[in-house]
Design a protein around this motif. Sequence first.
Motif: not given
Length: 906
Positions: A514, A477-478, A470, A510-511, A520, A517, A481, A465
């Motif tokens: 990230a 987006s955060r 991030m 995920m990173e 995600l 979008s 995520m 995080w």
Amino acid sequence: MTSISSTPSCSATASRFVARWLQADKSRISELEDISRLSLSPSIFAEILQNKTNLGASLNSAMRRLRHLVISTLIVRDLNGLANLDEVVTTVSDFADFVVQTHLRALMADMVALHGQPIGEESGERQELIVIGMGKLGGRELNVSSDIDLIFCYSEDGETQTTSAEQRSLSNHEFFSRLGKKLIAAISEITEDGFSFRVDMALRPNGTSGPLVASFSMVEEYFLIQGREWERYAWVKARALTGIPEHIAALDKIIHPFIYRRYLDYGVIDSLRNMHAQIRAEVIRQETRHPERGNNVKLGRGGIREIEFLSQVFQLIRGGREIELRDRSTRLTLKVLAEKGILEPAIVSQLLESYAFLRNLEHRLQYLDDAQTHTFPAKEEDQQIIAQMMGCASTDDLLAQLAPCRKFVAEQFDAIFKDKTEKTEEDAITPALFEQLDKESIESQLASLGLHETKETAQRLISTWQSPRMQTLSEASRNKMLALINSALRMIAFQTTGQLSTLNRLLDFMEAIARRSAYLSLLTEYPRALQRVIRMMGSSDWAAKFLTRHPILLDELLDESVLHQMPDWAVFAKDLRQQLEQHRGDVERQMETLREMHHALLFRLLAQDLEGELSVEHLADALSQLADIMVEATVQGAWETIATRHCEKPKFAVIAYGKLGGKELGYASDLDVIFLYEDEHQDAPASYAKLAQRFITWMTSHTPAGILFDIDIALRPDGASGLMVSTVSSFLRYQEKSAWLWEHQALTRARFCAGDPSIGKQFDDIRTHVLTQKRDEMLLCTEVINMRKKMHDAHPNRTDLFDLKHDSGGMIDIEFMVQFLVLRNAHQYPELTANIGNIALLKRCGELGLIDAKMALDTANAYRVFRKFQHNIRLQGEDKARVPHEKIASELLATRGLWDSLFSKA
């Protein structure tokens, strides 16, 4: 034809518009009866228009009168069962094109006479107004009473070129602005004859506040800086009705990158969902204020717009990669979605039936008074007329047919567009816990979910995080995520082992994605895809890293039924050829296509492998087949880029050695190949050397999609000092006179892979000829042992574990024994030259009595066990395949026993 007035319930008299038009002039009845026998076309439009202008009508007046005749004719043909939906929408669209083109031609001539011909400032080329049809006009699916959405463009700025003193020069922008205003007036002004079409210009850049016309540079700048998501949706339908073909092609190159993304754009689902919600909110507001406006067949729940959204969402998601999805027609796009398996054919069939029903109903609502309406009329007698037009006995009967149609459409719409982010329970981890670095609370939450190693897990979550990637994400987006991480934690908690390693792999992934979008959004919109990602990452570190390098493959996880189908190789090869053909001339895109399609199919095989659906042998066969297809496609693609090529099809072949030659390819294997040609043309040596070099470049170049394969050509005649390509005859001479024994060993696993089959046949003959030579057994034995010692010394193992590949009794020993048996005995048993793999050859030797039959079976089984161990270890990301000796003790006993029986005398 049935008389127009004989059956009022299903004829023109059902339309008050037609009835009023006929009553105004009785002579129109015979005209309508005559023309209603015909399917209208632009040539008929032109003929009738000419007749009306010959009788003294102005162009504007004649066009409006023609419009009444065309619409009335379609109504009569449709209601009498002479025209289907396709004829109605196509004819109206053709007529709209005809109106725009005819008026523009006349107005352009007048404007040029007054101001001269517009000329491009930079190119010096003639400029014309490009009229773009949007919406249903662009898709050639226009309604009978629809307005037409237009946008006006021109190629470049400049000035008009005058030819007389009376002409006054204008800038191109001013010229086309005036021309556009005149065109709108000519088409849409209401006169005593009515109008031709209502015109809506609101879709142009910056809408009603923007300039009426825009140069290409203005359009490009607008798309780059201000273009919004809903405009991508609108521009999918854009179709140039007028203009110079070269300029239209140039405009397409500006439009397509704005509409279609190079990646799979699942973020568009949320954008279209929001746009649809706004439309629905406005419809509900109107229906609340005006209850009589209920049953909106276009914008209401389960209406036409929802079918259009279902079609266009996949165009926006996939159109950047799949050109077939760029058609402007809703109906044709739905059919393509079925053909590609993106939507189930049965669902598409029902959607098309629903679309036809709703569009036919929409037309009958408009037939009543030639009004641009999509809602049921308030009066009961009007509702009854609509029902009869639809062939229903009553309004209730019609509504009974309409209800299940709309219900089905709504269900399909929800399947794609339903908001998947609705929370059914409290999130385990919140932003506050991260920002406050409340590690103890995070550990407590993790434990309550059933996760192990909570201390290490909490630390990894916090470090992820706080990572720079991030921290630089947008708030949206955060949040997305974090929602995905919470969902993933609940899923990982069901694993009994390996929770932390799975989470670490997932967070690495995920990173990596990230800032994309779209990825995600895909995982948010398709929770089952997230489950499959977690399952794969729990099973294999190599799979996790592969997916992290190629996140575009997430798309493959959406349809589990397709994911677990064995490939249809013929279909795949055909699709690959078509995709490359579509990008002919664009080498970069062709190279990307090769990689994307290879990775997608490899990923499908990987999924099947991890689920235990493939044995190691079947997987190797499939990976080798896939490589063969990619090699073939690359040879043909690279050849087409050689401007000096002297023939259409290269007389050239790729010969596979090593793992590809033996059909034992793994996920990350390189390709050992050589190149042969047979061509007397004077340019052949240079052309094929260039082809070989380009083949290697196409295979090994790093593109955004990575590489295709590493290529090793060290096995060519004379190795690194030899020519890159050889003639068949020189290859034969080399094998007979110069080749080392180890090169004949390598030849036992060689095969024709791709290219000219006749050269492949010649290679097979040479291979058989070389392998069936009678050899001195002691000399052969000595040389094989010496070569094996060199390889063993080059790969020392200083651990207590057994190296499955290189240690004595391992896989290379087995391969050397098979090669020895082939070279020693093929002169007597030519069937040993068959390229059927080490396991099958060992069994064959046992059957022929060349070695002990039980030893043969035991060694074959050992080879299978070693390959399986090696495969599983590689899936966990280990470079060296090593295991404890006790795990393979019985297998080693068999392999070393056979080795001793073959080479103890040497």
